[in-house]
Design a protein around this motif. Structure first.
Motif, PDB file in Angstrom:
ATOM      1  N   GLY A  22      -1.168   3.123  -4.171  1.00  0.00           N
ATOM      2  CA  GLY A  22      -1.184   4.567  -4.384  1.00  0.00           C
ATOM      3  C   GLY A  22      -0.515   4.955  -5.686  1.00  0.00           C
ATOM      4  N   LEU A  23       0.673   4.393  -5.929  1.00  0.00           N
ATOM      5  CA  LEU A  23       1.389   4.697  -7.166  1.00  0.00           C
ATOM      6  C   LEU A  23       0.649   4.152  -8.385  1.00  0.00           C
ATOM      7  CD1 LEU A  23       5.043   3.913  -5.996  1.00  0.00           C
ATOM      8  CD2 LEU A  23       4.052   6.176  -6.412  1.00  0.00           C
ATOM      9  N   TYR A  25      -2.673   3.492  -8.840  1.00  0.00           N
ATOM     10  CA  TYR A  25      -3.883   4.234  -9.187  1.00  0.00           C
ATOM     11  C   TYR A  25      -3.544   5.635  -9.703  1.00  0.00           C
ATOM     12  CZ  TYR A  25      -7.369   0.897  -7.550  1.00  0.00           C
ATOM     13  OH  TYR A  25      -8.178  -0.210  -7.423  1.00  0.00           O
ATOM     14  N   TYR A  26      -2.467   6.218  -9.177  1.00  0.00           N
ATOM     15  CA  TYR A  26      -2.098   7.563  -9.627  1.00  0.00           C
ATOM     16  C   TYR A  26      -1.613   7.535 -11.077  1.00  0.00           C
ATOM     17  CZ  TYR A  26       0.369  11.996 -10.070  1.00  0.00           C
ATOM     18  OH  TYR A  26       0.804  13.213 -10.518  1.00  0.00           O
ATOM     19  N   PHE A  27      -0.611   6.713 -11.343  1.00  0.00           N
ATOM     20  CA  PHE A  27      -0.056   6.671 -12.691  1.00  0.00           C
ATOM     21  C   PHE A  27      -0.997   5.968 -13.680  1.00  0.00           C
ATOM     22  CE2 PHE A  27       3.847   7.313 -10.182  1.00  0.00           C
ATOM     23  CZ  PHE A  27       4.365   8.405 -10.864  1.00  0.00           C
ATOM     24  N   SER A  29      -4.077   6.455 -13.842  1.00  0.00           N
ATOM     25  CA  SER A  29      -5.171   7.369 -14.206  1.00  0.00           C
ATOM     26  C   SER A  29      -4.845   8.220 -15.426  1.00  0.00           C
ATOM     27  CB  SER A  29      -5.497   8.294 -13.026  1.00  0.00           C
ATOM     28  OG  SER A  29      -4.392   9.143 -12.727  1.00  0.00           O
ATOM     29  N   ALA A  39      -5.153   1.004 -13.863  1.00  0.00           N
ATOM     30  CA  ALA A  39      -4.711   0.807 -12.479  1.00  0.00           C
ATOM     31  C   ALA A  39      -4.027  -0.538 -12.273  1.00  0.00           C
ATOM     32  CB  ALA A  39      -5.908   0.939 -11.539  1.00  0.00           C
ATOM     33  N   THR A  43      -0.240  -0.723 -11.128  1.00  0.00           N
ATOM     34  CA  THR A  43       0.002  -1.286  -9.793  1.00  0.00           C
ATOM     35  C   THR A  43       1.013  -2.421  -9.859  1.00  0.00           C
ATOM     36  OG1 THR A  43      -2.224  -0.693  -9.014  1.00  0.00           O
ATOM     37  CG2 THR A  43      -1.077  -2.437  -7.814  1.00  0.00           C
TER      38      THR A  43
END
Length: 563
Positions: A22-23, A25-27, A29, A39, A43
């Motif tokens: 989750g972290l 893919y979020y950061f 992006s 990613a 990751t």
């Protein structure tokens, strides 16, 4: 509260893995001018930070997702890989192989000179060449060295450290070297070269398109004037009045009656004809010679856009100019050609060749698109259902073959289950491009297997190596980053000069070939931006397929060389 949270992650490591995803893919992006961590790196960093609390992950989770990832990679590039090796992409395939040797050699000699161990060397290679998948094969190879458990762990922990430190420049630096420095080093005016390429191949850049108010192809109605050039001519003869342009009379109204336009139908003064063609042709040429009318009934022609998966052996390798002359292409316009694992859009030029495995978007009347689809291959119907039986069987077959060990003297040789899954993907991906009656994997599923499969593997690696990451970074220091710069830059510079002066690729595609061989999509985007054209992408697909395969395998080869 914090103690409870940490203890929960230790007790349920699967939560830590999903938190890392989750972290990551979020950061990952976030980008700046098209460049960012991505990613995979995000990751890894998230997993390393989470892993500092000491989390133990056991079981086959890591290899399961890595096998899924490698199979998806092979499945996606299979058609282009086989074509590049066997047919007219041979020069680009050989070039990609040469560049891959440059990449391996730079990492090997850089690691030897710097005095790095096997783990740091493979991490340096994976990060500087931005080929994350190589770490999986390198991990398998290190585990097969027969070293004591603590020594193997030390090497495996060093790998993500070197990867994380060198990946940033591997991504950003490759884009800078190819897109910004490349044209200057080679003396290329990239924009002019692409325009020249388009002129040589009979094409020109289009603006507008889907999502805008402008449409490239249109159907318009015109009343034939008393002394118009089409009066007394058949439909086929009238269409030939505009040479070198594809215009088709679809229907016509004669004496108030709507008729289908056959090749031998004679056109009379006062007839209203429905003409399909490029918007600029209809406005500039026909509009000056005939009166446009609004005949809704005549223009109510059933039109559709359909994606077609190219499988025909007769069509494979033919140019669009050749195909346009076939009877099945009458009334059909081509909106888009998509090729390769990363869905590269190929410029539509008369000299552009169609390959098996391409997906083309056709526009035209329903009967005409049906005839063209039959000529080209099969309709690519949108679906979200994957052939999971095929996926499971194909990965199992590849892994079983890869698990076999061959001994040359006392040296054991094996593809490993990872290498077997990759080869299986290449074979079955190519096979589906020839016989698409089985093995359907929607593009969204391929993306999931590719992206999430790799990042699950990366998350497990990062969490497991977290405690040793900081110590490894302190030990290797800033020099590791500098070695990453060197190992990234040297192969790219060699590749540019070899591509231009040895292989003599056209100035418009040589940098695209370099991007593909190094599998650096970020640089291709920057190159296209500087060129203000998609033409460099013509050099990307075959080289990407070969480069992605060899650079991944090199992870295992580098371990063998270093030991």
């Amino acid at each position: 509260m914090i103690d409870w949270f940490f203890q929960t992650l230790r007790t349920y490591p699967e939560i830590a893995i999903f938190l890392s995803l989750g972290l990551g893919y979020y950061f990952g992006s976030f980008t700046y001018k098209g460049l960012g961590l991505g990613a995979v790196t995000a990751t890894l960093i998230a997993a390393v930070i989470i892993g500092q609390i000491g989390i133990t992950i056991s079981g086959p989770l890591k290899p399961v997702f890595f096998l899924m990832f490698l199979f998806a990679i092979g499945y996606g590039v299979g058609p282009q890989f086989v074509r590049g090796i066997a047919q007219d992409g041979v020069p680009q395939a050989i070039f990609a192989a040469v560049v891959c040797v440059f990449c391996l050699g730079a990492a090997y000699f850089g690691a030897k000179i710097a005095g790095y161990d096997v783990g740091s060397a493979t991490g340096l290679y994976a990060g500087s060449q931005t080929i994350s998948a190589s770490m999986g094969l390198a991990t398998d190879a290190i585990n097969r060295l027969g070293l004591p458990a603590d020594e193997s762990k030390k090497l495996l922990d060093a790998m993500p450290v070197a990867y994380a430190v060198t990946y940033i420049f591997g991504t950003v630096g490759s884009a800078i070297v190819l897109a910004l420095l490349g044209p200057a080093l080679l003396g290329i005016d990239l924009e002019a070269a692409c325009k020249r390429y388009e002129e040589e191949h009979g094409g020109k850049k289009q603006t507008g398109g889907p999502g805008t108010a402008w449409h490239q192809f249109e159907l318009r109605a015109y009343r034939v004037r008393e002394r118009g050039p089409a009066v007394g001519k058949t439909v086929q003869e009238a269409e030939a009045l505009i040479p070198d342009q594809r215009v088709f009379i679809q229907r016509l109204r004669q004496d108030g009656v709507i008729k289908e336009a056959l090749a031998d139908t004679v056109i009379h003064a006062g007839d209203i004809v429905a003409v399909a063609g490029r918007r600029d042709v209809l406005v500039r040429l026909i509009g000056e010679q005939a009166e446009e009318v609004d005949d809704r009934e005549l223009l109510a022609v059933p039109i559709e856009g359909v994606d077609v998966y190219v499988t025909s052996k007769e069509v494979d390798g033919k140019t669009l100019e050749e195909l346009a002359k076939t009877p099945s292409a009458r009334g059909i316009f081509l909106r888009k050609i998509t090729r390769g694992a990363i869905a590269t859009d190929i410029p539509i030029l008369p000299g552009t060749k169609l390959n098996r495995g391409d997906i083309v978007t056709l526009v035209g009347r329903t009967p005409d698109t049906a005839a063209a689809t039959k000529m080209l291959g099969r309709p690519d119907r949108a679906t979200d259902v994957a052939d999971v039986a095929f996926i499971g069987a194909a990965i199992a077959i590849g892994a079983l073959v890869g698990a076999l060990v061959y001994k040359v003297g006392s040296v054991p040789l094996t593809l490993s289950t990872s290498g077997g899954a990759l080869i299986s993907g290449l074979f079955f991906g190519w096979l589906r491009s020839v016989h698409p009656t089985f093995g359907r994997i929607p593009s969204s599923t391929v993306w999931f297997m590719n992206s999430v499969g790799l990042n699950m593997f990366i998350a497990v690696v990062g969490i497991a190596s977290g405690p040793g990451f900081v110590a490894g970074l302190q030990k290797l220091g800033f020099s590791l980053f500098l070695w990453g710069v060197a190992v990234t830059t040297v192969p790219l510079i060699l590749a540019m000069y070899v591509g231009k002066y040895v292989f003599r690729f056209h100035d418009a595609i040589v940098l695209g070939c370099c991007s593909g061989a190094r599998t650096t999509t970020a640089s291709l985007g920057m190159i296209n931006d500087r060129a203000k054209s998609q033409i460099p992408g013509l050099g990307y697909t075959v080289t990407y397929a070969v480069g992605n395969t060899l650079l991944t395998i090199w992870g295992m080869v580098l371990v063998m060389l270093m030991t």
